[in-house]
Design an enzyme around this catalytic site. Structure first.
Site, short mmCIF file in Angstrom:
data_model
loop_
_atom_site.label_atom_id
_atom_site.label_comp_id
_atom_site.label_asym_id
_atom_site.label_seq_id
_atom_site.Cartn_x
_atom_site.Cartn_y
_atom_site.Cartn_z
CD GLU A 1 13.65 -0.49 8.56
OE1 GLU A 1 14.22 0.48 9.10
OE2 GLU A 1 14.22 -1.56 8.32
CB CYS B 1 13.72 7.75 8.59
SG CYS B 1 14.51 6.67 7.39
CE LYS C 1 -2.04 2.24 3.31
NZ LYS C 1 -1.84 3.61 2.77
CD GLU D 1 10.82 11.30 12.11
OE1 GLU D 1 9.63 10.98 12.21
OE2 GLU D 1 11.67 10.59 11.56
P1 NAD Z 1 2.82 7.76 8.45
O1 NAD Z 1 3.13 6.94 9.65
O2 NAD Z 1 1.89 8.90 8.60
O3 NAD Z 1 2.19 6.84 7.30
C1 NAD Z 1 2.87 5.74 6.77
C2 NAD Z 1 1.88 4.78 6.14
O4 NAD Z 1 1.04 4.20 7.15
C3 NAD Z 1 0.94 5.39 5.11
O5 NAD Z 1 0.86 4.52 4.00
C4 NAD Z 1 -0.37 5.45 5.87
O6 NAD Z 1 -1.50 5.42 5.01
C5 NAD Z 1 -0.31 4.21 6.71
N1 NAD Z 1 -1.18 4.17 7.88
C6 NAD Z 1 -1.57 5.21 8.66
N2 NAD Z 1 -2.34 4.77 9.68
C7 NAD Z 1 -2.44 3.42 9.55
C8 NAD Z 1 -3.08 2.40 10.30
N3 NAD Z 1 -3.77 2.68 11.41
N4 NAD Z 1 -2.96 1.12 9.88
C9 NAD Z 1 -2.23 0.82 8.78
N5 NAD Z 1 -1.61 1.74 8.03
C10 NAD Z 1 -1.71 3.04 8.41
O7 NAD Z 1 4.24 8.24 7.87
P2 NAD Z 1 4.54 9.34 6.75
O8 NAD Z 1 4.19 10.68 7.27
O9 NAD Z 1 4.01 8.90 5.43
O10 NAD Z 1 6.15 9.21 6.65
C11 NAD Z 1 7.02 9.86 7.51
C12 NAD Z 1 7.50 8.95 8.61
O11 NAD Z 1 8.11 7.77 8.07
C13 NAD Z 1 8.58 9.58 9.46
O12 NAD Z 1 8.32 9.34 10.82
C14 NAD Z 1 9.85 8.86 9.04
O13 NAD Z 1 10.88 8.84 9.99
C15 NAD Z 1 9.35 7.51 8.74
N6 NAD Z 1 10.30 6.80 7.85
C16 NAD Z 1 11.10 5.81 8.39
C17 NAD Z 1 12.02 5.16 7.60
C18 NAD Z 1 12.90 4.07 8.14
O14 NAD Z 1 13.44 3.30 7.35
N7 NAD Z 1 13.07 3.95 9.45
C19 NAD Z 1 12.15 5.52 6.26
C20 NAD Z 1 11.34 6.54 5.75
C21 NAD Z 1 10.41 7.16 6.55
#
Ligand code: NAD
Length: 483
Positions: A257, A291, A181, A387
């Protein structure tokens, strides 16, 4: 009013399809609507999971390694052949600067598919454990690695190709079937991957399903459905916690992650000019939406003002602008919502006593935010703990090496880090004392398809990339037979 037609389609059970409604994806560099994506809800998510389960249970995908190698080759070929289309879309939808698509936003992710395709033919899926004697009987034992089953892969907006393929490639290599997704803010890039798979590979129907959705309902089905064995999630720590809780009801394997608040430590014998330049450019990489970016710069207290000056000079030299321009280093934030969040954190940091040296300003049109430097930051303050996910660097003074290590570890996160010193040994010793999953020593790069990547503490569970990345998608079965 009827919904606009989708510009790209979902992939469910081998069919490219729409959904009942669509949602808009914006170009963050202009704020204009770029296109529309199907808004998958619980029904589409259910259909995708059922298809993935059926494909896992009834096709040869999990057991025919040669077939998987061939299909991964085809996927790699399709990505190479359609690279320029995907590059243009990634620039437009994600706001990724053209420069970054030569690396982590596009070319490296394609190389990751190649790496897993090349690994697979010789990978040892079994291990001999020899013979044991139990009450006079002799027993031969061995271990076999099997595909873990149906995988739900949920990704964030910031690096959709990189993160999507870092999940898809090893999961497929392992023999798993997948529901992937994309993020609400960058759906079209991920749907493009699904279209490539449907149109240019022999990957059987149901083995890969690709969804886009504006809300959380589809993701909730993907993390709670009893037919799903593994949830691999990249995103914020807050969402990761919810997913871990949701998946616990059916005891799924959960691979996370999550966020980061990494520290770059300048030891007193470091090359301050080089390190300051690297800190300034790194903090603005993809407008800070990474991240593993070091967003806390720890400097000896007596060198604080000098480093702040050098970092400010570095930030002033960063080319900010149209991500499609090859000269641009930094593009926009993904959305107005993200820009509001970043700006609010900067305002509160100043109220908390940090000095705003430069930036802290929005630039229109689009969702741009100026490279921002905060000095004299208190290591316990919100800006040093939360963050930001924007181009904001916090300089924190420290008194001695132990103090630097303590401040670096004063975080709920543990994703990455960096140390600069004239002595590699000194840098490595400091890095060993800081609890995080990856480390850059004196400006060194650790990132490659064979380098395990992931976090300690609330930055996550598990490792992506490399052999560790494949292991996340394998189950272990142990056998015993009379010798
Ligand atoms: P987010 O957590 O808002 O969303 C990520 C995904 O989760 C989206 O596809 C969203 O639709 C889905 N989602 C949201 N609620 C959900 C639920 N209840 N159940 C299932 N899926 C759900 O993150 P974002 O704003 O898109 O991205 C930024 C974040 O991602 C930052 O915190 C960043 O640090 C992190 N990130 C981490 C890494 C890593 O490898 N550690 C890499 C890139 C980004």
């Amino acid at each position: 009013m009827t919904d606009p037609a989708p510009d790209r389609r979902l992939l469910i059970d081998g069919r490219l399809t729409g959904a009942k409604t669509t949602f808009a994806s914006l170009n963050p560099a202009t704020g204009a609507v770029l296109g529309h994506a199907p808004d998958a809800g619980p029904a589409e998510a259910e259909a995708a999971v059922v298809a993935a389960r059926r494909a896992f249970d009834t096709t040869v995908w999990a057991t025919d390694r040669d077939f998987r190698v061939r299909c991964l080759d085809q996927l790699h070929r399709a990505l190479v052949d359609h690279k320029e289309e995907l590059r243009a879309l990634t620039i437009e939808e994600v706001g990724a600067p053209h420069q970054l698509t030569a690396g982590a936003q596009l070319e490296e992710p394609i190389a990751t598919v190649r790496w897993y395709a090349d690994l697979l033919p010789a990978f040892e899926f079994s291990r001999d454990l020899g013979v044991v004697e139990v009450r006079g009987g002799r027993h031969r034992r061995w271990v076999e690695k099997e595909a873990a089953g149906v995988v739900s892969a949920i990704i964030p907006y910031n690096y959709p190709n990189q993160i999507g393929l870092a999940k898809l490639a090893p999961a497929l290599a392992a023999g798993c079937t997948v529901v992937l997704k994309g993020a609400p803010d960058a759906p079209l890039v991920t749907l493009f991957l699904g279209e490539l798979i449907a149109e240019h590979t022999d990957i059987p129907a149901g083995v890969v399903n690709v969804l886009s959705s504006s809300g959380a309902a589809a993701g909730e089905v993907m993390t709670t459905h009893p037919d799903v064995d593994v949830v691999t999630f990249t995103g914020s720590t807050a969402t990761g916690r919810r997913i871990m809780a949701a998946a616990s009801e059916t005891v799924k394997r959960v691979f996370l992650e999550l966020g980061g608040k990494s520290a770059m430590v300048l030891l007193d014998d470091a090359d301050f000019r080089t390190a300051s330049m690297m800190a300034s450019f790194m903090s603005c990489s993809h407008a800070g939406q990474g991240c593993a970016i070091c967003t806390r710069l720890l400097v000896p207290r007596e060198r604080h003002d000098e480093v702040v000056e050098m970092v400010a000079q570095g930030l002033a030299r960063i080319p900010v602008g149209d991500p499609a321009d090859p000269a641009t280093y930094m593009g926009p934030l993904i959305s107005e919502r993200q820009r509001d969040k970043v700006d609010a954190l900067v305002r509160r940091a100043v109220a908390d006593g940090a000095k705003l040296v430069c930036g802290g300003e929005r630039v229109d049109p689009g969702f741009f935010y100026k490279p921002t430097l905060l000095a004299g930051v208190d290591p316990d303050s919100e800006i040093a703990q939360e963050e930001v996910f924007g181009p904001v660097l916090s300089v924190i003074p420290y008194d001695e090496e132990d103090d630097a290590v303590r401040i670096a570890n004063n975080s709920a996160y543990g994703l990455s880090g960096a140390v600069f010193s004239a002595s590699e040994e000194r840098s490595v010793n400091v890095a060993r004392r800081i609890r995080s999953g990856t480390f850059s020593i004196n400006g060194g790069n650790y990132f490659a398809p064979d380098s395990p990547f992931g976090g300690y503490k609330q930055s996550g569970i598990g490792r992506e990339y490399g052999l560790e990345g494949l292991a996340e998608f394998l189950e272990t079965k142990t056998f015993g037979a009379p010798a």
